[in-house]
Design a protein around this motif. Structure first.
Motif, PDB file in Angstrom:
ATOM      1  N   UNK A   1       0.848  -1.200   0.000  1.00  0.00           N
ATOM      2  CA  UNK A   1       0.000   0.000   0.000  1.00  0.00           C
ATOM      3  C   UNK A   1       0.878   1.242   0.000  1.00  0.00           C
ATOM      4  N   UNK A   2       0.426   2.274  -0.689  1.00  0.00           N
ATOM      5  CA  UNK A   2       1.181   3.521  -0.786  1.00  0.00           C
ATOM      6  C   UNK A   2       0.456   4.633  -0.022  1.00  0.00           C
ATOM      7  N   UNK A   3       1.175   5.280   0.865  1.00  0.00           N
ATOM      8  CA  UNK A   3       0.687   6.441   1.629  1.00  0.00           C
ATOM      9  C   UNK A   3      -0.477   6.063   2.539  1.00  0.00           C
ATOM     10  N   UNK A   4      -0.167   5.940   3.820  1.00  0.00           N
ATOM     11  CA  UNK A   4      -1.195   5.629   4.813  1.00  0.00           C
ATOM     12  C   UNK A   4      -0.944   6.465   6.051  1.00  0.00           C
ATOM     13  N   UNK A   5      -2.022   7.007   6.613  1.00  0.00           N
ATOM     14  CA  UNK A   5      -1.956   7.855   7.798  1.00  0.00           C
ATOM     15  C   UNK A   5      -2.805   7.263   8.905  1.00  0.00           C
ATOM     16  N   UNK A   6      -2.204   7.159  10.086  1.00  0.00           N
ATOM     17  CA  UNK A   6      -2.934   6.797  11.297  1.00  0.00           C
ATOM     18  C   UNK A   6      -2.899   8.001  12.229  1.00  0.00           C
ATOM     19  N   UNK A   7      -4.053   8.548  12.540  1.00  0.00           N
ATOM     20  CA  UNK A   7      -4.163   9.722  13.403  1.00  0.00           C
ATOM     21  C   UNK A   7      -5.139   9.398  14.531  1.00  0.00           C
ATOM     22  N   UNK A   8      -4.651   9.429  15.763  1.00  0.00           N
ATOM     23  CA  UNK A   8      -5.468   9.035  16.919  1.00  0.00           C
ATOM     24  C   UNK A   8      -6.087   7.655  16.675  1.00  0.00           C
ATOM     25  N   UNK A   9      -5.243   6.760  16.250  1.00  0.00           N
ATOM     26  CA  UNK A   9      -5.626   5.361  16.052  1.00  0.00           C
ATOM     27  C   UNK A   9      -5.083   4.597  17.257  1.00  0.00           C
ATOM     28  N   UNK A  10      -5.986   4.154  18.124  1.00  0.00           N
ATOM     29  CA  UNK A  10      -5.568   3.626  19.418  1.00  0.00           C
ATOM     30  C   UNK A  10      -5.792   2.117  19.513  1.00  0.00           C
ATOM     31  N   UNK A  11      -4.750   1.420  19.909  1.00  0.00           N
ATOM     32  CA  UNK A  11      -4.882   0.023  20.332  1.00  0.00           C
ATOM     33  C   UNK A  11      -4.728   0.071  21.841  1.00  0.00           C
ATOM     34  N   UNK A  12      -5.853  -0.005  22.539  1.00  0.00           N
ATOM     35  CA  UNK A  12      -5.824   0.278  23.964  1.00  0.00           C
ATOM     36  C   UNK A  12      -6.907  -0.497  24.712  1.00  0.00           C
ATOM     37  N   UNK A  13      -6.745  -0.515  26.047  1.00  0.00           N
ATOM     38  CA  UNK A  13      -7.730  -1.136  26.919  1.00  0.00           C
ATOM     39  C   UNK A  13      -8.988  -0.272  26.982  1.00  0.00           C
ATOM     40  N   UNK A  14     -10.098  -0.920  27.272  1.00  0.00           N
ATOM     41  CA  UNK A  14     -11.321  -0.149  27.513  1.00  0.00           C
ATOM     42  C   UNK A  14     -11.163   0.659  28.806  1.00  0.00           C
ATOM     43  N   UNK A  15     -11.733   1.871  28.833  1.00  0.00           N
ATOM     44  CA  UNK A  15     -11.550   2.736  30.009  1.00  0.00           C
ATOM     45  C   UNK A  15     -11.938   2.069  31.323  1.00  0.00           C
ATOM     46  N   UNK A  16     -13.034   1.338  31.330  1.00  0.00           N
ATOM     47  CA  UNK A  16     -13.484   0.691  32.567  1.00  0.00           C
ATOM     48  C   UNK A  16     -13.647  -0.814  32.368  1.00  0.00           C
ATOM     49  N   UNK A  17     -12.861  -1.360  31.471  1.00  0.00           N
ATOM     50  CA  UNK A  17     -12.954  -2.791  31.202  1.00  0.00           C
ATOM     51  C   UNK A  17     -12.088  -3.603  32.142  1.00  0.00           C
ATOM     52  N   UNK A  18     -12.327  -4.904  32.163  1.00  0.00           N
ATOM     53  CA  UNK A  18     -11.588  -5.773  33.062  1.00  0.00           C
ATOM     54  C   UNK A  18     -10.378  -6.436  32.439  1.00  0.00           C
ATOM     55  N   UNK A  19     -10.144  -6.227  31.151  1.00  0.00           N
ATOM     56  CA  UNK A  19      -9.023  -6.904  30.483  1.00  0.00           C
ATOM     57  C   UNK A  19      -7.690  -6.223  30.773  1.00  0.00           C
ATOM     58  N   UNK A  20      -6.639  -7.027  30.653  1.00  0.00           N
ATOM     59  CA  UNK A  20      -5.274  -6.533  30.814  1.00  0.00           C
ATOM     60  C   UNK A  20      -4.487  -6.622  29.512  1.00  0.00           C
ATOM     61  N   UNK A  21      -5.101  -7.008  28.428  1.00  0.00           N
ATOM     62  CA  UNK A  21      -4.403  -7.220  27.164  1.00  0.00           C
ATOM     63  C   UNK A  21      -5.203  -6.597  26.036  1.00  0.00           C
ATOM     64  N   UNK A  22      -4.513  -6.338  24.930  1.00  0.00           N
ATOM     65  CA  UNK A  22      -5.194  -5.888  23.715  1.00  0.00           C
ATOM     66  C   UNK A  22      -4.927  -6.912  22.606  1.00  0.00           C
ATOM     67  N   UNK A  23      -4.074  -6.598  21.647  1.00  0.00           N
ATOM     68  CA  UNK A  23      -3.920  -7.477  20.483  1.00  0.00           C
ATOM     69  C   UNK A  23      -2.995  -8.654  20.757  1.00  0.00           C
ATOM     70  N   UNK A  24      -3.233  -9.726  20.011  1.00  0.00           N
ATOM     71  CA  UNK A  24      -2.416 -10.944  20.101  1.00  0.00           C
ATOM     72  C   UNK A  24      -0.994 -10.698  19.611  1.00  0.00           C
ATOM     73  N   UNK A  25      -0.804  -9.726  18.730  1.00  0.00           N
ATOM     74  CA  UNK A  25       0.522  -9.427  18.182  1.00  0.00           C
ATOM     75  C   UNK A  25       0.700  -7.911  18.119  1.00  0.00           C
ATOM     76  N   UNK A  26       1.330  -7.402  17.045  1.00  0.00           N
ATOM     77  CA  UNK A  26       1.639  -5.971  16.948  1.00  0.00           C
ATOM     78  C   UNK A  26       0.380  -5.119  16.869  1.00  0.00           C
ATOM     79  N   UNK A  27       0.499  -3.894  17.353  1.00  0.00           N
ATOM     80  CA  UNK A  27      -0.596  -2.940  17.182  1.00  0.00           C
ATOM     81  C   UNK A  27      -0.725  -2.547  15.711  1.00  0.00           C
TER      82      UNK A  27
END
Length: 656
Positions: free
Chosen positions: A338-364
């Motif tokens: 792919x040519x030219x890609x922008x990520x702006x405020x693209x978050x891989x993150x926990x839910x604000x009040x969620x119970x999980x301690x993990x996000x993605x299985x691999x890279x964000x």
């Protein structure tokens, strides 16, 4: 790849650590929109869905600067959740001819709400997704294929997936933007376990998190499952229950998954486990580890990674903005060719009040064989099972020579094959494997085809014919690989927060300019920044030449040992025979890799490890020792340099 906060929380967190950062520039959009509301509730019949698609095509205005289609919303009906998969499949198929036309911008606008997707009624496609396991035909939530100049605006909508699915695909798109969407899974394939009792002599007692579906097999193994998958975890990561940071010096930890059974209340009391427990107590007698005290949260998993949350391929001018990824069984986003890609405020993150301690299985985020510019700004990446960012190409190992102009090259890694490696006109060079040296000459692809003569898609070996004649000694016996120089991007990674994740912060391999500035790397368990071309095992290409690393904060990173993580900043090409090199592989002369005005708050010693690099400037960096943890790293040199030249280190700027 290598061995719960809100959207606005990144800026606040960075302000606490470094001072206020400049706000992101808003994206201006054309005026003169046309809003086309649709029915709020969709009848489940095929006739109604087909009629809806026809209605959408009929009412689209033909001369508006921007046309807006208000997508339907639908919630539970008579206590049952509606499956959004077939609804959106029919809707997008009906709109497809108009979405391919291009011209005026078309905006598809979700109504705020939750949309539930299952694999029932999904479109299925076979994609060869780099750095993921090949899963054959994949059920897809939203397939965007051939779209031109389209904005998909989520308005904060959540897309919740209940099965093992590929949520979003952008295939052969141009000028497409995704905004304001959240992607999550109701039953993740990572199993969160809470340790209630830990005894190095008797084993561990734990309970699964409430959302985990589990059972004990007749072999005494803990098996977790969903409607379309099952998993037997054998390792995982340990998190502090209060900070959600990875535990100091734990790295990847084994889970001896055998002879597990459920305890009775009397057995639990005999082991000193008191109090009322509403969740089952599971006993693992062979799981004994002093690094796992009572209260630890353990993310149990396998190494399987079938697909990302978002897959982008063969596209250009793509933008992902104001998005949240809370889980994926692979990367958060995988982009290839792919040519030219922008990520702006693209978050891989926990839910604000969620119970999980993990996000993605691999890279964000992960980018393979891309061109133009990759821009990643004002993003938060936390609690991933791997890196926040990885950028690289793929070497093809030369396996045969056919005449004066043709080589056969093979994809060597099991998770990187089958996609379009090159097109006619692409520039290619050859690189040795043992001492990692670029050979003389740049060659241009005249033709490329599968070596087995069957089909290009899924091919493991490619026959490549060049316009130029190849030197006589460019043969497999010389142990060489081919690198595509055309499919290499520049990278801008700025104003981001990376924290509490496994392995490394970011990993970049590209010969084009790289800018890494105004980021915070907080409690990353390995190196914060890694450059590591490998032409022997991972076959990830990209000769790092021009890099600027400035005004970043490194806060207590390098708390564990991972592959190639020998300092906070690790410049570490994999060179089996370093002594045989004629000249360094990285850099391009004095001051080509600049490390300036950064803050290193660190409990340990190693700051920079560089191998085979020509031209490093270290200037104006501040080192602030902490007492967060004891020193442990086997490398106790602040600056470790091997096979380097033109190194300029201007003072240590040590603050005691």
């Amino acid at each position: 790849t290598r061995c719960g906060q809100g959207v606005g929380a990144t800026s606040l967190y960075l302000h606490d650590l470094r001072g206020k950062l400049p706000p992101p520039s808003p994206t201006s959009l054309p005026a003169h929109s046309t809003d086309i509301p649709l029915m709020r509730q969709l009848a489940p019949s095929r006739y109604a869905l087909f009629s809806l698609a026809l209605l959408l095509i009929a009412v689209l205005p033909m001369k508006a600067h921007r046309r807006v289609i208000q997508l339907p919303s639908f919630g539970p009906r008579k206590g049952k959740q509606i499956n959004a998969t077939p609804v959106f499949r029919k809707l997008l198929e009906g709109l497809h001819p108009d979405l391919e036309k291009g011209g005026d911008t078309l905006e598809l606008r979700f109504r705020p709400g939750r949309y539930h997707f299952t694999r029932e009624g999904a479109v299925e496609r076979e994609y060869f997704i780099s750095n993921h396991d090949h899963a054959g035909s994949r059920p897809i939530g939203l397939l965007l294929r051939g779209w031109r100049h389209v904005i998909v605006k989520g308005e904060g909508s959540e897309l919740l997936f209940e099965d093992r699915m590929l949520p979003i695909v952008l295939d052969s798109c141009q000028g497409v933007e995704l905004r304001g969407l959240t992607i999550d899974f109701t039953n993740p394939q990572i199993s969160q376990l809470h340790i209630l009792h830990s005894d190095t002599a008797r084993g561990i007692v734990f309970t699964p998190a409430p959302w985990v579906k589990w059972r004990i097999t007749d072999k005494g193994q803990l098996e977790t499952y969903g409607t379309s998958w099952r998993s037997t975890p054998d390792h995982g990561l340990a998190f502090d229950p209060k900070t959600r940071e990875l535990l100091y010096r734990t790295s990847d930890m084994l889970l001896p998954n055998k002879d597990i059974r459920q305890l009775t209340p009397r057995e639990a009391a005999a082991m000193g486990i008191t109090g009322k427990h509403t969740r089952p107590l599971l006993y693992a007698p062979h799981w004994k580890d002093s690094h796992l005290p009572r209260g630890t949260v353990f993310a149990a998993r396998t190494g399987y990674r079938p697909q990302p949350a978002i897959f982008i391929t063969e596209s250009r001018d793509i933008r992902l903005e104001d998005m949240n990824i809370h889980f994926a069984e692979g990367m958060g986003v995988l982009t290839q060719n792919t040519r030219d890609i922008t990520l702006e405020r693209f978050h891989v993150q926990l839910r604000p009040r969620g119970g999980r301690y993990f996000t993605t299985q691999a890279d964000a985020t992960h980018f393979v064989a891309c061109e133009g510019k990759i821009s990643v700004q004002h993003c938060r990446f936390e609690n991933m099972m791997d890196d926040a960012l990885n950028v690289h190409g793929v070497y093809l190992k030369v396996t045969a020579r056919e005449g004066k102009h043709t080589l056969v090259g093979r994809f060597m890694h099991e998770q990187a094959f089958g996609y379009t490696w090159a097109m006619p006109g692409d520039s290619v060079r050859l690189v040795t494997s043992r001492d990692i040296q670029g050979l003389e000459g740049t060659f241009h692809v005249r033709s490329i085809s599968p070596a087995n003569g069957v089909q290009h898609k899924g091919a493991r070996e490619l026959r490549i014919t060049f316009d130029e004649e190849l030197p006589a000694d460019y043969t497999p016996e010389r142990q060489i690989s081919m690198e595509n120089l055309t499919r290499t991007p520049s990278v801008d990674f700025s104003h981001n927060l990376v924290r509490h994740n496994r392995a490394r912060g970011i990993l970049i391999n590209t010969p084009r300019p790289v800018l890494i500035e105004d980021n915070t790397f907080d409690h990353v368990s390995g190196s914060a920044i890694l450059f590591s071309t490998d032409n022997n095992m991972w076959y990830e290409s990209g000769q790092t030449r021009e890099v600027t690393i400035r005004r970043n904060l490194f806060q207590d990173v390098l708390t564990s040992l991972y592959q190639f993580t020998s300092a906070v900043i690790s410049i570490h090409p994999i060179i089996p025979e370093l002594a045989s090199q004629h000249h360094p592989f990285y850099g391009q002369g004095p001051k080509s890799i600049r490390i300036e005005d950064n803050i290193f708050r660190t409990f340990d010693t190693p700051l920079l490890h560089a191998i085979s690099t020509d031209g490093i400037l270290w200037r104006g960096n501040k080192i602030e020792p902490t007492t967060s943890y004891p020193k442990f790293h086997p490398n106790q040199k602040r600056f470790l340099l091997e096979g380097c030249r033109n190194i300029d280190i201007e003072g240590s700027d040590l603050t005691e």
